[in-house]
Design a protein around this motif. Structure first.
Motif: not given
Length: 278
Positions: A73-80, A180-187, A251-255
């Protein structure tokens, strides 16, 4: 991209609150509600006491399901677009860490935290509205330590888990990084929940447990789940500062590269050739 550049662009937005587009703060509330909704949905299917749905599966497997839901959920939202605008912190510990790293102002820190906590409460009500008795049966998804584990274990576990998450985030945001940053954090979130959930409950996010505490009216270990992740942010920032760039790149998780209008870097300044003397 620095907090200062965000502030410079705030004046271009129609609705501005505390020097930043109001939509950035609302995005944090929306994202936190989405995170809590996803977490409570997974918990309501895996952690019931009656053995229904997936609650008869081994605990480690159930924790892995919850971890996948929360991290995903965190990774998906960070890409919106809303996630890209606000930075998709969804966690006061991350916002504190970014403030300590010099890319989020103190005013933004307070506003981000307030909207994240408010979004957490909304997420619990959304889960109740969607799943009804399934959510109330698991005490509104309230995180508590495993049997036989008390406050000291919660504090230490939440502090270290938060620090690990933020050290990974520091490495990913110290300079431009790919999507790939959000997906690394998701993992990382998935791994932490799967391995520590049976002991500490694996929150490492004050916003994740704030809504369940408030809505359920159960404040057992509330202080630990609220303060230990913030202490983890302090430790993570103190250790990360000498090891990475003194100031984070964003300051952003992505991108690193993005076409969203709030994410575009300002154009480079054009230097005019000096005019010939007359």
């Amino acid at each position: 991209m620095s907090a200062a550049s965000d502030g410079e662009r705030a004046g271009d937005a129609r609705w501005v609150f505390l020097g930043r587009p109001l939509s950035s703060y609302l995005a944090e509330a929306l994202g936190s509600a989405w995170l809590v909704l996803a977490a409570l949905t997974a918990v309501s299917f895996t952690m019931r006491a009656d053995g229904r749905y997936l609650s008869s599966w081994p605990l480690t497997v159930r924790l892995a399901v919850v971890g996948a839901a929360v991290g995903g959920s965190v990774a998906v939202f960070s890409l919106t677009p809303p996630g890209k605008e606000s930075g998709a912190h969804l966690n006061p510990a991350i916002s504190l860490f970014m403030a300590l790293r010099g890319v989020l102002s103190g005013t933004d820190l307070l506003a981000y935290c307030a909207f994240q906590l408010g979004g957490s409460v909304l997420g619990v009500f959304a889960a109740r509205g969607l799943w009804g008795e399934r959510v109330t049966a698991v005490h509104d998804g309230l995180i508590q330590p495993g049997t036989g584990w008390g406050g000291p274990v919660v504090v230490l576990g939440e502090l270290l888990s938060t620090a690990v998450l933020l050290w990974v985030l520091a490495a990913m945001t110290a300079r431009p990084r790919p999507r790939s940053t959000p997906w690394v954090l998701a993992a990382v979130i998935w791994g932490l929940i799967t391995t520590t959930g049976a002991r500490t409950g694996a929150s490492f996010n004050p916003a994740r447990n704030f809504g369940p505490h408030v809505v359920s009216g159960d404040y057992h270990l509330f202080w630990a789940y609220m303060l230990a992740p913030l202490a983890g942010a302090l430790v993570a920032a103190a250790v990360a500062a000498p090891l990475t760039a003194r100031r984070a790149w964003t300051h952003r998780v992505c991108c690193a590269r993005d076409i969203h209008r709030y994410h575009r870097s300002p154009p480079p300044a054009r230097h005019r050739l000096p005019s010939s003397p007359r």
